[in-house]
Write an enzyme that holds these catalytic residues in place. Structure first.
Site, mmCIF file in Angstrom:
data_model
loop_
_atom_site.group_PDB
_atom_site.id
_atom_site.type_symbol
_atom_site.label_atom_id
_atom_site.label_comp_id
_atom_site.label_asym_id
_atom_site.label_seq_id
_atom_site.Cartn_x
_atom_site.Cartn_y
_atom_site.Cartn_z
ATOM 1 N N HIS A 20 0.730 -1.166 -0.069
ATOM 2 C CA HIS A 20 -0.124 -0.017 -0.170
ATOM 3 C C HIS A 20 0.720 1.243 -0.123
ATOM 4 O O HIS A 20 2.114 1.178 0.129
ATOM 5 C CB HIS A 20 -1.018 0.071 1.132
ATOM 6 C CG HIS A 20 -0.327 -0.077 2.501
ATOM 7 N ND1 HIS A 20 -0.176 1.112 3.094
ATOM 8 C CD2 HIS A 20 0.170 -1.013 3.203
ATOM 9 C CE1 HIS A 20 0.651 0.482 4.381
ATOM 10 N NE2 HIS A 20 0.707 -0.671 4.290
ATOM 11 N N SER A 260 -6.206 3.762 5.653
ATOM 12 C CA SER A 260 -5.887 2.549 5.928
ATOM 13 C C SER A 260 -5.343 1.415 4.960
ATOM 14 O O SER A 260 -5.838 1.942 3.665
ATOM 15 C CB SER A 260 -7.062 1.949 6.740
ATOM 16 O OG SER A 260 -7.449 0.562 6.243
ATOM 17 N N LYS A 261 -4.680 0.502 5.190
ATOM 18 C CA LYS A 261 -4.251 -0.242 3.893
ATOM 19 C C LYS A 261 -5.320 -1.078 3.457
ATOM 20 O O LYS A 261 -5.245 -1.580 2.234
ATOM 21 C CB LYS A 261 -3.142 -1.217 4.396
ATOM 22 C CG LYS A 261 -3.343 -1.922 5.714
ATOM 23 C CD LYS A 261 -2.081 -2.860 6.050
ATOM 24 C CE LYS A 261 -2.114 -3.332 7.496
ATOM 25 N NZ LYS A 261 -0.601 -3.619 8.128
ATOM 26 N N ARG A 262 -6.308 -0.912 3.901
ATOM 27 C CA ARG A 262 -7.746 -1.713 3.295
ATOM 28 C C ARG A 262 -8.350 -0.696 2.521
ATOM 29 O O ARG A 262 -9.163 -1.017 1.813
ATOM 30 C CB ARG A 262 -8.424 -2.164 4.413
ATOM 31 C CG ARG A 262 -7.899 -3.644 4.768
ATOM 32 C CD ARG A 262 -8.619 -4.000 6.291
ATOM 33 N NE ARG A 262 -8.613 -3.149 7.439
ATOM 34 C CZ ARG A 262 -7.465 -3.045 8.196
ATOM 35 N NH1 ARG A 262 -6.769 -4.099 7.972
ATOM 36 N NH2 ARG A 262 -7.355 -2.287 8.966
ATOM 37 N N ASP A 263 -8.264 0.656 2.681
ATOM 38 C CA ASP A 263 -8.861 1.591 1.604
ATOM 39 C C ASP A 263 -8.290 1.398 0.023
ATOM 40 O O ASP A 263 -7.128 1.154 0.000
ATOM 41 C CB ASP A 263 -8.323 3.107 1.902
ATOM 42 C CG ASP A 263 -9.080 3.480 3.328
ATOM 43 O OD1 ASP A 263 -10.160 3.130 3.560
ATOM 44 O OD2 ASP A 263 -8.245 4.390 3.898
#
Ligand code: GLU
Ligand code: ZN
Length: 491
Positions: A20, A260-263
């Protein structure tokens, strides 16, 4: 050089999930710091969490680092004096250090169960006291240990924090002090014997002789613990010197929340697939917490390296701005040699991006259109839709474009334009005159006259300069497409 010696920094990601942008920024700042100061960059893989780490993610990390253009002095694929650089291959080292820490009294076995810890934490909270680990197992007697063992309890290894404040000078944030009640004794080895990040990360920094730790602010709370562990490692003769730390500011995304790395917008793969140039993306990411000069956003990676000083990094959170990233990338596309641009477009001219038959692609025609595209695309993937009219048998069917451009009277306009085009010399200037004249005959300005012609020829209302596009497409195909549109309009 820093203070006359060659610094050693590290980039030490865990191979979990996709890379990311936060990770890339950390890699970039470490890499630029090493290159600017003629130091070494150590690339270490922190893969001690078998449940979360994956080989695929490891390969992706390597591939991403190469794509971004980073190199490293020690690490995977190239080795180095402190090999191996994958923590999963260094387990014996950690076991040994944990034993030494215990033998030296710097760490101890903790037999508390999760339930006991929870209960005591809740009680401490209720009493308004610090709620971290309470030191229960710091001084267990041999008899207590025996009793716990007889109960069949397992134990973790806990590091004994000194009962004094930890002060250090952060390269970005200045002097920071942590009070002992906020930094309780912490686990370094799990009950199953697996060493934790809290141990392996500083141990390797010590063994690999890292001088500067530059990492995200999310890790700031682990720094006082690591400094205390470092002091123990120094007393044990394992560490030679303690590194200095610099914590890079948070990156904020949508709604001023931490990215966030999930975005989705945090995913490096997304930028690669959209056709960001590595230099465009790195230029943008370097601005997350740093700047080269006031009012200057566009620069090369060499210019960044030449100017980079960790002392200039700003402690305030940085805002991730996709529009700005795109703008900067577009500028880097404009700066390319047209030959390099043509080559960089390659992946987007093939499946799965391209919607034309592979054999329909014509490199000469692409070379002709490329300079017109280079001044207009934002990301390389924009190229596909901009040139598909050249390689498709028929232009794409875009109903919205058709509805927007084809008005009452468009058939008459197209018929006039068709006659003019058929008799025109086949170059952009003459084609423009023909459409201009057709527009005049119907009381339309060029912009309005051009729209139905553009949709007839390319399928879309927006695209590259129309008359150059028609010139490159050629007389026969252009006229056939105008005919097809006329037929559709009058059907
Ligand atoms: N492996 C750690 C992480 O991915 C590295 C943290 C550090 O830089 O100390 O967060
Ligand atoms: Zn305990």
């Amino acid at each position: 050089m820093v203070n006359g010696s060659s610094p050693r920094v590290r980039f030490c990601p865990s191979p979990t999930g996709n890379p990311h942008v936060g990770l890339v920024r950390t890699a970039l700042f470490n890499w630029a710091f090493a290159r600017h100061n003629e130091g070494s960059l150590v690339f270490r893989i922190e893969d001690t969490d078998a449940a979360r780490d994956s080989e695929e993610s490891y390969q992706q990390l390597l591939d991403s680092m190469r794509w971004l253009g980073f190199d490293w002095n020690e690490g995977p694929e190239i080795g180095g004096p402190h090999a191996p650089y994958r923590q999963s291959q260094r387990m014996d080292i950690y076991r040994d250090v944990a034993e030494k820490l215990k033998a030296g009294g710097y760490a101890y076995d903790c037999y508390c169960t999760a339930e006991e810890l929870d209960a005591r934490r809740d009680a401490a909270r209720a009493a308004g006291k610090p709620s971290g680990y309470d030191g229960n197992c710091r001084q267990l007697t041999a008899a207590q240990v025996e009793a716990y063992e007889a109960e069949g309890r397992s134990h973790i290894v806990r590091f004994r924090m000194p009962d004094v404040p930890q002060t250090f000078t952060d390269l970005v944030r200045g002097e920071l002090t942590f009070q002992p009640e906020n930094v309780p004794d912490y686990g370094i080895v799990r009950a199953n014997g697996a060493p934790l990040y809290t141990l392996v990360n500083p141990v390797d920094d010590a063994l690999m002789e890292i001088t500067h730790v530059l990492r995200g602010e999310d890790l700031l709370s682990s720094t006082p613990r690591q400094l205390a562990l470092y002091a123990a490692l120094t007393e044990l003769g394992i560490a030679k010197a303690t590194p200095v730390f610099g914590h890079l500011p948070y990156v904020m995304g949508e709604g001023n929340k931490k990215l966030s790395k999930r975005d989705p917008e945090a995913s490096l793969n997304l930028y690669r697939e959209r056709g960001f140039l590595p230099e465009g993306l790195l230029n943008y990411l370097s601005l997350l917490g740093w700047s080269i000069a006031e009012d200057r956003d566009i620069f090369s990676i060499e210019e960044m390296v030449a100017a980079f000083d960790i002392a200039d990094v700003n402690a305030n959170p940085a805002r991730f701005d996709l529009k700005k990233a795109e703008h900067i990338n577009a500028e880097h596309i404009r700066r390319l040699d047209v030959k390099d641009f043509t080559e960089a477009c390659g992946p987007w001219l093939r499946a799965p991006y391209a919607n034309w038959a592979p054999e329909a692609f014509d490199a000469d025609k692409f070379a002709e259109i490329a300079p017109h595209a280079q001044t207009r695309v934002t990301v390389l993937s924009d190229i596909t839709a901009n040139v598909d009219f050249l390689f498709l048998d028929e232009p794409v069917q875009d109903d919205a474009s058709w509805a927007k451009a084809m008005k009452e009277g468009s058939d008459a306009l197209l018929a006039t334009a068709r006659a003019g085009l058929a008799g025109a010399e086949w170059n952009a200037e003459a084609l423009k005159s023909a459409v201009l004249a057709a527009g005049e005959a119907h009381g339309l300005k060029l912009g309005k006259a051009q729209a139905p012609v553009r949709v007839a020829v390319t399928g879309r209302t927006v695209g590259l300069p129309l008359f150059e596009s028609m010139e490159i497409l050629g007389r026969e195909k252009t006229l056939a497409r105008v005919d097809a549109a006329l037929a559709k309009l009058t059907a």
